[in-house]
Structures are given as structure tokens and as C-alpha cells.
Design an enzyme around this catalytic site. Structure first.
Site, PDB file in Angstrom:
ATOM      1  N   LYS A 272       0.819  -1.263   0.224  1.00  0.00           N
ATOM      2  CA  LYS A 272       0.187   0.192  -0.123  1.00  0.00           C
ATOM      3  C   LYS A 272       1.242   1.331   0.260  1.00  0.00           C
ATOM      4  O   LYS A 272       0.582   1.995  -0.273  1.00  0.00           O
ATOM      5  CB  LYS A 272      -1.317   0.421   1.378  1.00  0.00           C
ATOM      6  CG  LYS A 272      -1.973  -1.071   1.099  1.00  0.00           C
ATOM      7  CD  LYS A 272      -2.676  -1.055  -0.213  1.00  0.00           C
ATOM      8  CE  LYS A 272      -3.937  -1.704   0.156  1.00  0.00           C
ATOM      9  NZ  LYS A 272      -5.132  -1.638  -0.993  1.00  0.00           N
TER      10      LYS A 272
ATOM     11  N   GLU B 175     -10.156   5.303   3.375  1.00  0.00           N
ATOM     12  CA  GLU B 175     -10.615   4.474   3.279  1.00  0.00           C
ATOM     13  C   GLU B 175      -9.607   3.738   3.788  1.00  0.00           C
ATOM     14  O   GLU B 175      -8.416   3.161   2.593  1.00  0.00           O
ATOM     15  CB  GLU B 175     -11.692   4.243   2.056  1.00  0.00           C
ATOM     16  CG  GLU B 175     -11.042   3.416   1.193  1.00  0.00           C
ATOM     17  CD  GLU B 175     -10.362   3.503   0.513  1.00  0.00           C
ATOM     18  OE1 GLU B 175      -9.761   3.148   0.283  1.00  0.00           O
ATOM     19  OE2 GLU B 175     -10.186   5.429   0.051  1.00  0.00           O
TER      20      GLU B 175
ATOM     21  N   SER C 218       1.932  -9.740  -1.269  1.00  0.00           N
ATOM     22  CA  SER C 218       1.761  -8.309  -0.793  1.00  0.00           C
ATOM     23  C   SER C 218       1.072  -7.638   0.547  1.00  0.00           C
ATOM     24  O   SER C 218       2.209  -6.968   1.040  1.00  0.00           O
ATOM     25  CB  SER C 218      -0.564  -8.302  -1.621  1.00  0.00           C
ATOM     26  OG  SER C 218      -0.757  -8.954  -0.277  1.00  0.00           O
TER      27      SER C 218
END
Length: 403
Positions: free
Chosen positions: A91, A113, A380
Site C-alpha cells: 500500500k 478509506e 502483498s
């Protein structure tokens, strides 16, 4: 079929994507598109982003062969280690890029969000880096599931707004963030965490996350001397998967996106939007959604908060539509088993999101072995955020894996 370099001028990937937003947001989206196009052509912006990814995020992340997993399954498995990024997931690649763009645009307030909390942590981190205020919307159910990440966001100086509406998960957090942005568009930059939302967000997030695939392509050729036969990544909204898929889109590689089957697609308690492939509009774009016969959004379910979303990014819908990528689904119990198995095989505790990708490779091991596959899994994120949730879940279920 090869995919386009960018969506068309309307922000469409074939029939998907576009902009379905209140008229008050159109000028903001036009300005964002213009500023992003200018920034991506600006050598100074690109240089600053590259330095931040190197010296702050910790890129390039390693790619290595998973030796014990490969031995156990009978074919080569490689892991792209996005779990080793600063903040523990992919991210941060996107949030650093978007907050750098927000600063360029003169925005003073950052909103986002989050579901599993990793995007919220990454946004709070990037905002702190640039001295900006961040406010994060998070469904109250996810606040409960991801208490550690909520504390991390607050520690970084962000304000966390629990959302009580709807299913109290990622969809509802996104609804509230969009309402905030509509109200405060003049000074606020909305950092969307996945390849969803109105144009230019799906394109922009994809571009910022494509650093994963660009690195992986160079690295696997260096490590193995060959291209992978399969690239496997989890898909919620789909940013980590799009980030690794996109640079391989013209290569003879099978792209496998793994959705969350939850308790089973047949039960209706799942988050596998592409498995049902019903087109509709959510959060500003047209894509595949979980919806009923009247077009009402259906609740998504996954043990993984980061996959608990009733839609998918429009470019993933396009890749499915054209047949360039294959989308499959893995149940909660399969993901949990893979969460434990990778930990024991490689000494790497994966995020529950990543565990879905690992589970598919395990599930398909006999076929992949027969094909002499070379599989690249995008790991990830790391599983620190999920350990307490898994422990509590297994305690309640009496599974006893932790004993």
C-alpha cells in the site's frame, strides 16, 4: 489480447470504468487528471518519487525462490516480498505517490478509506512524512478486527472515523470518504487505496503500484533466467495484483487473480465479484459487483478485511472480459491453512490477503507440477496484523492450530 497503455479519454477500459460521480466532483477529477499527467511527465516529480521509494519505503523489495515450498510441491515457486516494505505491505507504494501529488496540488488535508488497515496506516505514514493531516474512514467491524492497525494510525497522528452504516466494512468506509470529499473538495485530497473509483484513480493507482511488476520482471529473469509461467496475486479491489500484472501484460505468462470465496461462492457469503460477473456501478465506476436482481449491493464476506469488498477494479473486469487474466476463488478455510503452511515452510507469516494466493498454488499443485510450472506469487503484505484475529478465530472454532 493486449491491454491498452492507458484507459481512453473517458477513463474506460473497454466497457468498464468511467466516472459516475456527483457533478460537484467533476472539476476536481479533471484537475487531478491534469495534474497527474503533468507530474508523470515531470522528471523532478519522478526523481523525488523514486528516491522516496528507495530511501523511505525500502525498494526494491526482494524476490526469492521459496525453497521448502518448491520442494514440497514439486515445482519452482518464487515470492515477491512486498511484505518487507515500510509499513508491511504494498500500500505504501501508492500512498507516497498520491500524497506527493497532493502536496504538488497544494492540498492541506488528506482523507482515505481502509479495510484491513494497511492502506490507512500507509496513508497516515505518508501524510506524517509530508507534515499533512490525515483522516481515515474505517468500518467499525474492521476497527474491531484490526485494532492494532487502528492504534498504528493514531500513533502516526491520523484521526480514525469508525463507520457504523451498512455492513460496517470497506464499502461503507469508502461511501463516507466520498461524502467527505464532496463536502471538502477545495482543500482535501482523497487517497484511494485500490484500483477502484472514478477516473483517473484506477489508472493512477495502477501506475504507482506497477513498480512491483517492473522490479519482479527484472528480478526473476536474473534469479531463474526464465520468465514465470504463472503470476498469482490476491484480488479485493485489486491494486497489488494489478501492480504485478501490468508490466507482464504483453508477456506469455498466465495471470491468476485470486478472489475471496469466503464460506463458499455457492453460499452467497463471499467477496468474489468476478465469479458472479454482474456489471454495475459502485464508488464512481462501472465494474463487476455483488448485487441482487434489483441492482442493490450485496454484503461481501471474507475472513480477510482487505478482500471484504463487493466489487473489483474496472481494469480487472476488463482483463477478465478479454480473457487476458484468469480469476479464481479461495475459501476462508483454505486461506487459513495456507497462512499456517507458508509460515512453517518459509518462516514467513503472510497477510490473510496474500494467503489466498498461496492457497490457490497449493490447491492446484498437482496440475502445476505436471506443467513444470514456475510460479511467482505476489506476497502483498505480512501477517502481523492478522495474527491476533486468526488466534481468536481458531480459539472460538476450537481448531487448536496455535496450541
Amino acid at each position: 489480447m493486449a491491454t491498452k497503455r492507458v484507459p481512453d479519454q473517458r477513463g474506460r477500459f473497454g466497457p468498464f470504468g468511467g466516472r459516475y460521480v456527483p457533478e460537484t466532483l467533476m472539476p476536481a477529477l479533471d484537475a487531478l487528471t491534469r495534474q497527474y499527467q503533468e507530474a508523470r511527465r515531470d522528471p523532478g516529480f519522478r526523481r523525488e518519487l523514486e528516491l522516496l521509494l528507495k530511501d523511505y519505503v525500502g525498494r526494491p523489495t526482494p524476490l526469492r525462490r521459496a525453497d521448502q515450498m518448491s520442494q514440497a510441491l514439486g515445482f519452482d515457486v518464487f515470492l515477491k516480498r512486498e511484505d518487507l516494505n515500510h509499513t508491511g505491505a504494498h500500500k505504501i507504494n501508492n500512498t507516497v505517490g498520491q500524497v506527493l501529488l497532493a502536496r504538488r496540488m497544494g492540498k492541506t488535508r488528506i482523507i482515505a478509506e481502509t479495510g484491513a488497515g494497511q492502506h490507512g496506516v500507509a496513508t497516515a505514514t505518508a501524510a506524517a512524512l509530508f507534515g499533512l493531516k490525515a483522516e481515515i474512514y474505517m468500518g467499525s467491524e474492521d476497527v474491531r478486527r484490526q485494532a492494532l492497525n487502528v492504534y498504528r494510525m493514531k500513533l502516526l497522528g491520523a484521526e480514525v472515523h469508525p463507520v457504523e452504516s451498512g455492513t460496517r466494512t470497506l464499502k461503507d468506509a469508502t461511501n463516507e470518504a466520498i461524502r467527505d470529499w464532496v463536502t471538502n473538495v477545495r482543500d482535501t485530497f482523497y487517497v484511494i487505496g485500490s484500483v477502484v473509483g472514478p477516473h483517473p484513480y484506477p489508472m493512477m493507482v495502477r501506475d504507482f503500484q506497477s513498480v512491483i511488476g517492473k522490479e519482479a520482471r527484472r528480478q526473476i529473469l536474473k534469479v531463474s533466467g526464465e520468465m514465470p509461467t504463472h503470476i498469482v496475486a490476491s484480488v479485493g479491489g485489486g491494486s497489488n495484483s494489478m501492480g504485478i500484472f501490468y508490466p507482464f501484460r504483453h508477456d506469455p505468462v498466465q495471470l491468476i487473480g485470486v478472489e475471496a470465496a469466503g464460506e463458499g461462492v455457492e453460499t452467497g457469503r463471499h467477496a468474489a465479484s468476478i465469479q458472479v460477473a454482474e456489471p454495475g456501478i459502485l464508488h464512481g465506476s462501472l465494474s463487476y459487483l455483488l448485487q441482487d436482481a434489483d441492482g442493490q449491493i450485496q454484503p461481501a464476506h471474507s475472513i480477510s478485511a482487505g478482500l471484504d469488498y463487493p466489487g473489483v477494479g474496472p481494469e480487472h473486469a476488463y482483463l477478465h472480459h478479454t480473457g487476458r487474466a484468469q480469476y479464481v476463488a479461495i475459501r476462508d478455510d483454505q486461506a487459513l491453512a495456507a497462512f499456517h503452511q507458508l509460515s512453517q515452510w518459509e518462516g514467513i507469516i503472510p497477510a490473510l490477503e496474500s494467503a489466498h494466493a498461496v492457497a490457490w498454488v497449493i490447491d492446484q499443485a498437482e496440475r502445476l507440477k505436471a506443467e513444470a510450472a514456475r510460479v511467482l506469487i505476489n506476497l502483498s503484505g505480512r501477517g502481523d496484523k492478522d495474527v491476533d484475529q486468526v488466534f481468536q478465530y481458531e480459539t472460538e472454532k476450537g481448531v487448536g492450530r496455535h496450541g
